[in-house]
Design an enzyme around this catalytic site. Sequence first.
Site, short mmCIF file in Angstrom:
data_model
loop_
_atom_site.label_atom_id
_atom_site.label_comp_id
_atom_site.label_asym_id
_atom_site.label_seq_id
_atom_site.Cartn_x
_atom_site.Cartn_y
_atom_site.Cartn_z
N GLU A 124 -38.14 -27.56 18.19
CA GLU A 124 -37.57 -28.30 19.32
C GLU A 124 -37.18 -27.36 20.47
O GLU A 124 -36.07 -26.84 20.50
CB GLU A 124 -36.35 -29.12 18.87
CG GLU A 124 -35.74 -29.92 20.04
CD GLU A 124 -34.51 -30.73 19.65
OE1 GLU A 124 -34.03 -30.62 18.51
OE2 GLU A 124 -34.02 -31.47 20.52
N LYS A 183 -41.03 -31.10 18.84
CA LYS A 183 -40.05 -32.03 19.42
C LYS A 183 -39.71 -31.57 20.83
O LYS A 183 -38.77 -30.80 21.05
CB LYS A 183 -38.81 -32.09 18.54
CG LYS A 183 -37.70 -32.98 19.08
CD LYS A 183 -36.64 -33.29 18.03
CE LYS A 183 -35.49 -34.06 18.64
NZ LYS A 183 -34.55 -34.57 17.64
P1 13P Z 1 -31.21 -36.84 21.66
O1 13P Z 1 -32.34 -37.81 21.37
O2 13P Z 1 -29.88 -37.50 21.80
O3 13P Z 1 -31.57 -35.89 22.75
O4 13P Z 1 -31.04 -35.98 20.33
C1 13P Z 1 -32.14 -35.49 19.71
C2 13P Z 1 -31.81 -34.24 19.02
O5 13P Z 1 -31.96 -34.12 17.82
C3 13P Z 1 -31.33 -33.09 19.82
O6 13P Z 1 -31.39 -31.93 19.03
#
Ligand code: 13P
Length: 345
Positions: free
Chosen positions: A177, A219
């Site tokens: 991510e 992500k």
């Molecule tokens: P949000 O969808 O609220 O951005 O959170 C996703 C997430 O796991 C952030 O690390």
Amino acid sequence: MDIQKLSGTAQALVASGKGILAADESSGTIKRRFDSIGAESTEEKRRDYREMLFRTGGVAEHISGVILFDETIRQKGADGTRLVKVLADQGIISGIKVDSGAKPLPGAPGETVTEGLDGLSERLAEYAKLGARFTKWRAVITIGPGIPSPYCINTNAHALARFAALSQEANLVPIVEPEVLMDGDHTIDQCLEATESTLREVFYQLGHQRVALEGILLKPNMVLSGASAADRAEPGEVAEKTIDCLKRMVPASVPGVVFLSGGQSDTEATVNLDAINRRAALVGAPWQLSFSYGRGLQAAPLKAWAGRAENMKQAQRAFYHRARVTGAARQGLYTPEMEGELASV
Ligand code: 13P
């Protein structure tokens, strides 16, 4: 590393019509969420809230996996059943956030580096024993005057790839991510540029560190205008620029892209995901384009719950509704009329 197992898990997490619930808010973040509804953040309350989400009837139709926080993966529900089992009994896969958060990056004012590599392989082995099948690490990239710096992007991408390689060694699918924040008044093109630079470096590092791309999920943020930009781009432009960006930067061997909601309102996150999938159907895309939403799925149930047990059914209805419409958006099948169907769920 069992690549067959890893790619099987990755594919299950992006099965048709399904996506991921991010319920891995750290202690500080969940406290802020609870503060917003006037609820006290105690261990029991956090358990009750998350257990309520996990036991929502029918939610497994749209939710393939849940990202847990360290506290939650060890917790039992009110009746003594482990929460991981509550999920597994519905066919929902448990994952775990393994980073320890974004800390100031030395020598780079306004930028952060995500920590948590020390002792990670031992923690991964423990999480696998506790029932996790996937992991998540979030790097944070900020857009501002003169930033993101190549130094920040490189340092975060290196750590993301270290995390991913270690996860795969433990047969856990890494969710990689790199979040380019939507905070600020930047244009969508500035977001496009920062997201491209970030993804370019992330995939360079993943390749360099011998990560098997068939066994990861990416992500990313969607390519969006800044939250406080004067003239914010419409879903059509968001979809076009997001797909263009991914096509330039993300190899086709990655099974799925699971977007974060990143502070968009829940309907905005749904509409944009829908537009992205409609665009993909038109121009073609090699990956599943799904979701891994925290706020995008939880804002409505959190508000409906308001920290009170008597609101549980209403909160579950709100959660089921968001999971259902986001599951539809993930296939490009969302319509605004679906928002009015809450009462009949
Ligand atoms: P949000 O969808 O609220 O951005 O959170 C996703 C997430 O796991 C952030 O690390």
